[in-house]
Design a protein around this motif. Structure first.
Motif, PDB file in Angstrom:
ATOM      1  N   ARG A   1       0.836  -1.214   0.000  1.00 18.79           N
ATOM      2  CA  ARG A   1       0.000   0.000   0.000  1.00 18.79           C
ATOM      3  C   ARG A   1       0.868   1.261   0.000  1.00 18.79           C
ATOM      4  N   LEU A   2       1.956   1.245   0.770  1.00 18.57           N
ATOM      5  CA  LEU A   2       2.854   2.405   0.810  1.00 18.57           C
ATOM      6  C   LEU A   2       3.492   2.642  -0.556  1.00 18.57           C
ATOM      7  N   PHE A   3       4.019   1.578  -1.175  1.00 20.01           N
ATOM      8  CA  PHE A   3       4.627   1.718  -2.504  1.00 20.01           C
ATOM      9  C   PHE A   3       3.602   2.239  -3.508  1.00 20.01           C
ATOM     10  N   ALA A   4       2.401   1.647  -3.489  1.00 16.77           N
ATOM     11  CA  ALA A   4       1.385   2.036  -4.462  1.00 16.77           C
ATOM     12  C   ALA A   4       0.976   3.501  -4.290  1.00 16.77           C
ATOM     13  N   ALA A   5       0.773   3.917  -3.046  1.00 14.72           N
ATOM     14  CA  ALA A   5       0.391   5.310  -2.796  1.00 14.72           C
ATOM     15  C   ALA A   5       1.507   6.269  -3.193  1.00 14.72           C
ATOM     16  N   THR A   6       2.739   5.872  -2.923  1.00 11.58           N
ATOM     17  CA  THR A   6       3.885   6.721  -3.229  1.00 11.58           C
ATOM     18  C   THR A   6       4.105   6.858  -4.731  1.00 11.58           C
ATOM     19  N   LEU A   7       3.897   5.776  -5.463  1.00 13.25           N
ATOM     20  CA  LEU A   7       4.190   5.767  -6.904  1.00 13.25           C
ATOM     21  C   LEU A   7       3.008   6.153  -7.774  1.00 13.25           C
TER      22      LEU A   7
ATOM     23  N   GLY B   1       4.924  -7.295  -6.586  1.00 16.08           N
ATOM     24  CA  GLY B   1       6.043  -7.926  -7.280  1.00 16.08           C
ATOM     25  C   GLY B   1       7.347  -7.176  -7.071  1.00 16.08           C
ATOM     26  N   LEU B   2       7.277  -5.854  -7.049  1.00 16.96           N
ATOM     27  CA  LEU B   2       8.484  -5.052  -6.836  1.00 16.96           C
ATOM     28  C   LEU B   2       9.087  -5.319  -5.464  1.00 16.96           C
ATOM     29  N   ILE B   3       8.243  -5.442  -4.458  1.00 13.50           N
ATOM     30  CA  ILE B   3       8.749  -5.710  -3.119  1.00 13.50           C
ATOM     31  C   ILE B   3       9.441  -7.074  -3.060  1.00 13.50           C
ATOM     32  N   GLY B   4       8.871  -8.053  -3.753  1.00 11.59           N
ATOM     33  CA  GLY B   4       9.537  -9.341  -3.843  1.00 11.59           C
ATOM     34  C   GLY B   4      10.894  -9.221  -4.508  1.00 11.59           C
ATOM     35  N   ALA B   5      10.978  -8.398  -5.549  1.00 14.76           N
ATOM     36  CA  ALA B   5      12.251  -8.181  -6.228  1.00 14.76           C
ATOM     37  C   ALA B   5      13.249  -7.476  -5.310  1.00 14.76           C
ATOM     38  N   GLY B   6      12.752  -6.516  -4.537  1.00 15.44           N
ATOM     39  CA  GLY B   6      13.636  -5.823  -3.594  1.00 15.44           C
ATOM     40  C   GLY B   6      14.214  -6.768  -2.560  1.00 15.44           C
TER      41      GLY B   6
END
Length: 201
Positions: A141-147, A164-169
């Protein structure tokens, strides 16, 4: 993110309940760093903290309860660092992605792998599954709101991509922890994935 809540607290001193809990969490992290997660038990923690076993059990209940509390404490530090960095970032996609990536990877580097060690020690326990799901959802939710300001994607697609990005991170952080790339390289790769994954217009 090494927890230094009470680094010099005397083991036998009179501490408040919250301070005693923080002290034991600090000592538990020391045990994992020095001797590995397998060595961490509530009995051993009590001995190292200079308290009786019932005190450790009163605070954490079980070994899984202790590990879960440690995981949450490290995650809270991670979240504070990430949100603070974002609050100071210039308002552009590249700058935001760089901050997200650098803060994410740096927190993994600063924790010296304890976060992953704790997660592995908890394995497939019910506590870990529930906590991991809750925390991942918060980060997505934080990533989505930020981006979102730079994305042309529908909200549900952006949410899935951020998951998916968090998994990659996490995967890039593990490469760094295992010595397969530098912190800078991991952060740069993660930033590139973020910028390419949000459907920027």
């Amino acid at each position: 993110m090494k927890n230094t809540t009470l680094p010099d607290a005397p083991a036998t001193g009179r501490l408040s309940r919250a301070a005693r809990r923080a002290q034991m969490l600090d000592i538990a992290l020391e045990i994992i760093r020095e001797e590995g997660a397998d060595r961490l038990t509530l009995g051993y923690l009590a001995a190292r903290a200079g308290v009786s076993k019932p005190v450790a059990y009163e605070h954490f209940g079980t070994r899984s309860g202790l590990l879960t509390a440690m995981y949450r404490a490290l995650d809270e530090q991670h979240s504070v660092v990430l949100r603070d960095a974002l609050s100071k970032a210039p308002k552009s996609l590249q700058a935001t992605a760089d901050v997200l990536a650098s803060a994410w990877v740096h927190c993994s580097a600063d924790s010296s792998g304890e976060w992953h060690a704790i997660g592995s020690a908890l394995g497939g326990s019910e506590e870990m599954v529930a906590v991991h799901k809750e925390l991942i959802e918060e980060y997505v939710r934080l990533f989505a709101a930020t981006l979102k300001p730079w994305s042309t994607l529908a909200d549900d697609e952006l949410y899935r991509r951020c998951a998916g990005l968090i998994g990659a991170g996490d995967a890039l952080s593990m490469l760094m922890i295992n010595g397969q790339c530098s912190e800078q390289d991991a952060a740069q790769s993660f930033s590139a994935l973020i910028q390419g994954g949000v459907g920027a217009g």
